[in-house]
Write an enzyme that holds these catalytic residues in place. Structure first.
Site, PDB file in Angstrom:
ATOM      1  N   ASP A  34       0.842  -1.199   0.000  1.00 41.65           N
ATOM      2  CA  ASP A  34       0.000   0.000   0.000  1.00 41.65           C
ATOM      3  C   ASP A  34       0.874   1.245   0.000  1.00 41.65           C
ATOM      4  OD1 ASP A  34      -1.811   2.172   0.976  1.00 41.65           O
ATOM      5  OD2 ASP A  34      -3.235   0.512   1.116  1.00 41.65           O
ATOM      6  N   THR A 134     -15.636  -1.762 -10.157  1.00 41.57           N
ATOM      7  CA  THR A 134     -16.845  -1.082  -9.704  1.00 41.57           C
ATOM      8  C   THR A 134     -17.970  -1.186 -10.729  1.00 41.57           C
ATOM      9  OG1 THR A 134     -17.702   1.153  -9.335  1.00 41.57           O
ATOM     10  CG2 THR A 134     -15.720   1.016 -10.623  1.00 41.57           C
ATOM     11  N   ASP A 135     -19.200  -1.024 -10.256  1.00 46.10           N
ATOM     12  CA  ASP A 135     -20.339  -0.987 -11.194  1.00 46.10           C
ATOM     13  C   ASP A 135     -20.366   0.318 -11.993  1.00 46.10           C
ATOM     14  OD1 ASP A 135     -21.081   0.752  -9.134  1.00 46.10           O
ATOM     15  OD2 ASP A 135     -23.049  -0.140  -8.787  1.00 46.10           O
ATOM     16  N   GLU A 136     -19.567   1.317 -11.567  1.00 45.60           N
ATOM     17  CA  GLU A 136     -19.645   2.630 -12.228  1.00 45.60           C
ATOM     18  C   GLU A 136     -19.140   2.579 -13.667  1.00 45.60           C
ATOM     19  OE1 GLU A 136     -18.621   5.955  -9.736  1.00 45.60           O
ATOM     20  OE2 GLU A 136     -18.973   4.796  -7.925  1.00 45.60           O
ATOM     21  N   TYR A 159     -12.963   8.936 -12.721  1.00 46.80           N
ATOM     22  CA  TYR A 159     -12.764   7.736 -11.892  1.00 46.80           C
ATOM     23  C   TYR A 159     -13.247   6.494 -12.633  1.00 46.80           C
ATOM     24  CZ  TYR A 159     -14.008   4.109  -8.499  1.00 46.80           C
ATOM     25  OH  TYR A 159     -14.170   2.904  -7.858  1.00 46.80           O
ATOM     26  N   LYS A 163     -11.169   3.219 -14.107  1.00 46.94           N
ATOM     27  CA  LYS A 163     -11.435   1.834 -13.699  1.00 46.94           C
ATOM     28  C   LYS A 163     -11.820   0.990 -14.920  1.00 46.94           C
ATOM     29  CE  LYS A 163     -11.517   0.205 -10.101  1.00 46.94           C
ATOM     30  NZ  LYS A 163     -10.447  -0.415  -9.247  1.00 46.94           N
TER      31      LYS A 163
HETATM   32  P1  NAD Z   1      -9.865   3.457  -0.644  1.00 50.55           P
HETATM   33  O1  NAD Z   1      -9.675   4.774  -1.339  1.00 50.55           O
HETATM   34  O2  NAD Z   1     -10.452   3.427   0.714  1.00 50.55           O
HETATM   35  O3  NAD Z   1      -8.442   2.714  -0.547  1.00 50.55           O
HETATM   36  C1  NAD Z   1      -7.532   2.688  -1.599  1.00 50.55           C
HETATM   37  C2  NAD Z   1      -6.214   2.145  -1.060  1.00 50.55           C
HETATM   38  O4  NAD Z   1      -5.274   2.067  -2.155  1.00 50.55           O
HETATM   39  C3  NAD Z   1      -5.567   3.045  -0.005  1.00 50.55           C
HETATM   40  O5  NAD Z   1      -5.083   2.245   1.061  1.00 50.55           O
HETATM   41  C4  NAD Z   1      -4.420   3.715  -0.750  1.00 50.55           C
HETATM   42  O6  NAD Z   1      -3.336   4.076   0.095  1.00 50.55           O
HETATM   43  C5  NAD Z   1      -4.038   2.640  -1.747  1.00 50.55           C
HETATM   44  N1  NAD Z   1      -3.362   3.169  -2.942  1.00 50.55           N
HETATM   45  C6  NAD Z   1      -3.751   4.228  -3.705  1.00 50.55           C
HETATM   46  N2  NAD Z   1      -2.866   4.428  -4.699  1.00 50.55           N
HETATM   47  C7  NAD Z   1      -1.927   3.455  -4.580  1.00 50.55           C
HETATM   48  C8  NAD Z   1      -0.767   3.130  -5.321  1.00 50.55           C
HETATM   49  N3  NAD Z   1      -0.377   3.839  -6.403  1.00 50.55           N
HETATM   50  N4  NAD Z   1      -0.031   2.069  -4.937  1.00 50.55           N
HETATM   51  C9  NAD Z   1      -0.393   1.329  -3.841  1.00 50.55           C
HETATM   52  N5  NAD Z   1      -1.470   1.613  -3.091  1.00 50.55           N
HETATM   53  C10 NAD Z   1      -2.223   2.659  -3.459  1.00 50.55           C
HETATM   54  O7  NAD Z   1     -10.686   2.563  -1.660  1.00 50.55           O
HETATM   55  P2  NAD Z   1     -11.810   1.465  -1.370  1.00 50.55           P
HETATM   56  O8  NAD Z   1     -13.110   2.138  -1.231  1.00 50.55           O
HETATM   57  O9  NAD Z   1     -11.345   0.548  -0.324  1.00 50.55           O
HETATM   58  O10 NAD Z   1     -11.832   0.716  -2.782  1.00 50.55           O
HETATM   59  C11 NAD Z   1     -10.938  -0.367  -3.036  1.00 50.55           C
HETATM   60  C12 NAD Z   1     -11.149  -0.873  -4.454  1.00 50.55           C
HETATM   61  O11 NAD Z   1     -12.501  -1.290  -4.618  1.00 50.55           O
HETATM   62  C13 NAD Z   1     -10.902   0.180  -5.531  1.00 50.55           C
HETATM   63  O12 NAD Z   1     -10.256  -0.449  -6.616  1.00 50.55           O
HETATM   64  C14 NAD Z   1     -12.292   0.650  -5.921  1.00 50.55           C
HETATM   65  O13 NAD Z   1     -12.327   1.079  -7.263  1.00 50.55           O
HETATM   66  C15 NAD Z   1     -13.079  -0.626  -5.722  1.00 50.55           C
HETATM   67  N6  NAD Z   1     -14.506  -0.441  -5.399  1.00 50.55           N
HETATM   68  C16 NAD Z   1     -14.871   0.390  -4.367  1.00 50.55           C
HETATM   69  C17 NAD Z   1     -16.218   0.524  -4.046  1.00 50.55           C
HETATM   70  C18 NAD Z   1     -16.670   1.401  -2.897  1.00 50.55           C
HETATM   71  O14 NAD Z   1     -17.874   1.602  -2.723  1.00 50.55           O
HETATM   72  N7  NAD Z   1     -15.776   1.918  -2.070  1.00 50.55           N
HETATM   73  C19 NAD Z   1     -17.190  -0.169  -4.779  1.00 50.55           C
HETATM   74  C20 NAD Z   1     -16.767  -1.011  -5.828  1.00 50.55           C
HETATM   75  C21 NAD Z   1     -15.422  -1.139  -6.110  1.00 50.55           C
HETATM   76  P1  TYD Z   2     -20.065   8.544  -3.003  1.00 50.85           P
HETATM   77  O1  TYD Z   2     -20.068   7.989  -1.620  1.00 50.85           O
HETATM   78  O2  TYD Z   2     -19.051   9.583  -3.358  1.00 50.85           O
HETATM   79  O3  TYD Z   2     -19.997   7.296  -4.000  1.00 50.85           O
HETATM   80  P2  TYD Z   2     -20.184   7.248  -5.630  1.00 50.85           P
HETATM   81  O4  TYD Z   2     -20.110   8.601  -6.164  1.00 50.85           O
HETATM   82  O5  TYD Z   2     -19.004   6.420  -6.012  1.00 50.85           O
HETATM   83  O6  TYD Z   2     -21.496   6.582  -5.845  1.00 50.85           O
HETATM   84  O7  TYD Z   2     -21.497   9.157  -3.290  1.00 50.85           O
HETATM   85  C1  TYD Z   2     -22.682   8.385  -3.164  1.00 50.85           C
HETATM   86  C2  TYD Z   2     -23.825   9.243  -3.616  1.00 50.85           C
HETATM   87  O8  TYD Z   2     -23.987  10.335  -2.693  1.00 50.85           O
HETATM   88  C3  TYD Z   2     -23.617   9.889  -4.971  1.00 50.85           C
HETATM   89  O9  TYD Z   2     -24.858   9.940  -5.666  1.00 50.85           O
HETATM   90  C4  TYD Z   2     -23.142  11.300  -4.636  1.00 50.85           C
HETATM   91  C5  TYD Z   2     -23.873  11.598  -3.347  1.00 50.85           C
HETATM   92  N1  TYD Z   2     -23.171  12.505  -2.393  1.00 50.85           N
HETATM   93  C6  TYD Z   2     -23.856  13.572  -1.831  1.00 50.85           C
HETATM   94  O10 TYD Z   2     -25.052  13.801  -2.112  1.00 50.85           O
HETATM   95  N2  TYD Z   2     -23.205  14.364  -0.949  1.00 50.85           N
HETATM   96  C7  TYD Z   2     -21.889  14.169  -0.616  1.00 50.85           C
HETATM   97  O11 TYD Z   2     -21.317  14.964   0.196  1.00 50.85           O
HETATM   98  C8  TYD Z   2     -21.203  13.051  -1.183  1.00 50.85           C
HETATM   99  C9  TYD Z   2     -19.764  12.773  -0.846  1.00 50.85           C
HETATM  100  C10 TYD Z   2     -21.886  12.227  -2.067  1.00 50.85           C
END
Ligand code: NAD
Ligand code: TYD
Length: 355
Positions: A34, A134-136, A159, A163
């Site tokens: 990380d 991600t689903d995005e 973003y 991805k």
């Molecule tokens: P996060 O932002 O909480 O964590 C990302 C981690 O990656 C951090 O620990 C950061 O230090 C590390 N990192 C960033 N750049 C790096 C690099 N160049 N080299 C090594 N480490 C690095 O993210 P998350 O929410 O835990 O998401 C994790 C994965 O799951 C991502 O790939 C994201 O696209 C995917 N994902 C997230 C969600 C969600 O809702 N959070 C949903 C679907 C998929």
């Molecule tokens: P977020 O948690 O950033 O996830 P994603 O954009 O990847 O879905 O946002 C979830 C939803 O909430 C999205 O529709 C944007 C909205 N949102 C707000 O309305 N207010 C906020 O301050 C943030 C961070 C997100």
């Protein structure tokens, strides 16, 4: 014994995964690579850091020679690739890091795994490269329908575009070089250790402090929420039983409008810690603010493939998961205060000051 490289294991989902995997895979070693960006926090794994099967390495997935030496030294046979820049709003104000880490970083990791494992197309290879996505990548839905594994990609933020690029590279490495890649595309996660830039922890922390609760646009955007431990269970199932070259969609079957999520959090907090000092309910803190540029309206996942092939389904309902998450943030205010440091306040001012 499996030798697992987890990238981004100090982030939100990665840290939940490392903890669960150490518990459920007793004969595995986990190396957590990380970069420890603002989103990566070793505190998230303080409770397991002394486990002899665990090692944290601070480094960047774009650093090819570091990746090569780790594969060699640790005899890595499994990669679970979480590391990414993950916040849509940050990708709008500063896309560069998203391109570097999400695209170039994933490419570097794929290429190092290819050299280290020497797999060939059409011949079985015991290793696994699980690319977490991600689903995005599928874009934005109208009122009805859900994303399946065959939905065409249509990313609409820097973003999601980064991805999507990484997913295409992962898929190309399977088809061209026979790298044993599996891709998972998951809906919005929530739960303990999520950095408070994302909707749910941001709202919980602001509401605890009596600060305004920013809801973008009309609050009618819909997300399909999944408790993080259900996502981690799905990843473990895919690692054990997923077919290489396949994609699996993972979702919560729990669609909510943002305003519903925010109101639910307000009500749980009023009940748990009492109303605001003024006697007002926390819903009074809600403010509709300027919308996000290119804001995707609705996401929903059709998770029937992973259910049919692996029997996976979420076990935590939104009602259970959101209560557990709110409780966690109430009990862990020192964690939140530590991550919401000077740089977070600067971020918050820049992102929300002018809204
Ligand atoms: P996060 O932002 O909480 O964590 C990302 C981690 O990656 C951090 O620990 C950061 O230090 C590390 N990192 C960033 N750049 C790096 C690099 N160049 N080299 C090594 N480490 C690095 O993210 P998350 O929410 O835990 O998401 C994790 C994965 O799951 C991502 O790939 C994201 O696209 C995917 N994902 C997230 C969600 C969600 O809702 N959070 C949903 C679907 C998929
Ligand atoms: P977020 O948690 O950033 O996830 P994603 O954009 O990847 O879905 O946002 C979830 C939803 O909430 C999205 O529709 C944007 C909205 N949102 C707000 O309305 N207010 C906020 O301050 C943030 C961070 C997100």
């Amino acid at each position: 014994m499996k030798h697992i490289l987890v990238t981004g294991g100090c982030g939100f989902i990665g840290s939940n995964f490392v903890r669960m995997a150490l518990g459920q895979l007793p004969s595995s070693r986990i190396v957590n690579l990380d970069k420890l960006t603002y989103a990566g926090n070793p505190e998230n794994l303080r409770d397991i850091e002394d486990d002899p099967r665990y090692r944290l390495v601070k480094g960047d997935i774009c650093d090819r020679s570091l990746m090569e030496s780790l594969f060699d030294e640790e005899k890595i046979d499994t990669v679970v690739h979480f590391a990414a820049e993950s916040h849509v709003d940050r990708s709008i104000t500063g896309p560069d890091e998203f391109i570097r880490t999400n695209i170039f970083g994933t490419f570097t990791l794929l290429d190092v795994a290819r050299s280290a494992w020497g797999c060939m197309p059409s011949s079985p290879c015991p290793q696994r490269f699980l690319h977490v996505s991600t689903d995005e990548v599928y874009g934005s839905l109208g009122e009805s329908g859900a994303f399946s594994e065959t939905t065409p990609y249509d990313p609409r933020s820097p973003y999601s575009a980064s991805k999507a690029s990484s997913d295409h590279l992962a898929s190309a490495y399977f088809h061209t070089y026979g790298l044993p890649v599996i891709i998972t595309n998951c809906s919005n996660n929530y739960g303990p250790y999520q950095f408070p830039e994302k909707l749910i922890p941001l709202i919980i922390n602001n509401a605890l402090k009596g600060m305004e609760l920013p809801v973008y646009g009309d609050g009618g955007n819909v997300r399909d929420w999944l408790f993080v431990e259900d996502h981690c269970r799905a990843i473990l199932a895919v690692l054990a039983r997923g077919r290489v070259g396949e994609t699996y969609n993972i979702g919560g079957s729990s669609e909510k409008r943002n305003i519903e999520v925010v109101e639910t959090i307000c009500d749980i907090l009023d009940e748990a810690v009492g109303r605001l000092p003024s006697g007002m309910p926390r819903r009074s803190l809600i403010r509709f603010v300027k919308d996000r540029a290119g804001h995707d309206r609705r996401y929903a996942i059709d998770a029937s493939k992973i259910k049919a092939e692996m029997g996976w389904a979420p076990v935590v309902t939104f009602e259970q998961g959101i209560r557990c998450t709110v409780d966690w943030y109430i009990m862990n205010r020192t964690w939140s205060d530590a991550v919401m440091d000077g740089s977070y306040r600067k971020y918050y001012e820049e992102m929300y000051g002018g809204r």
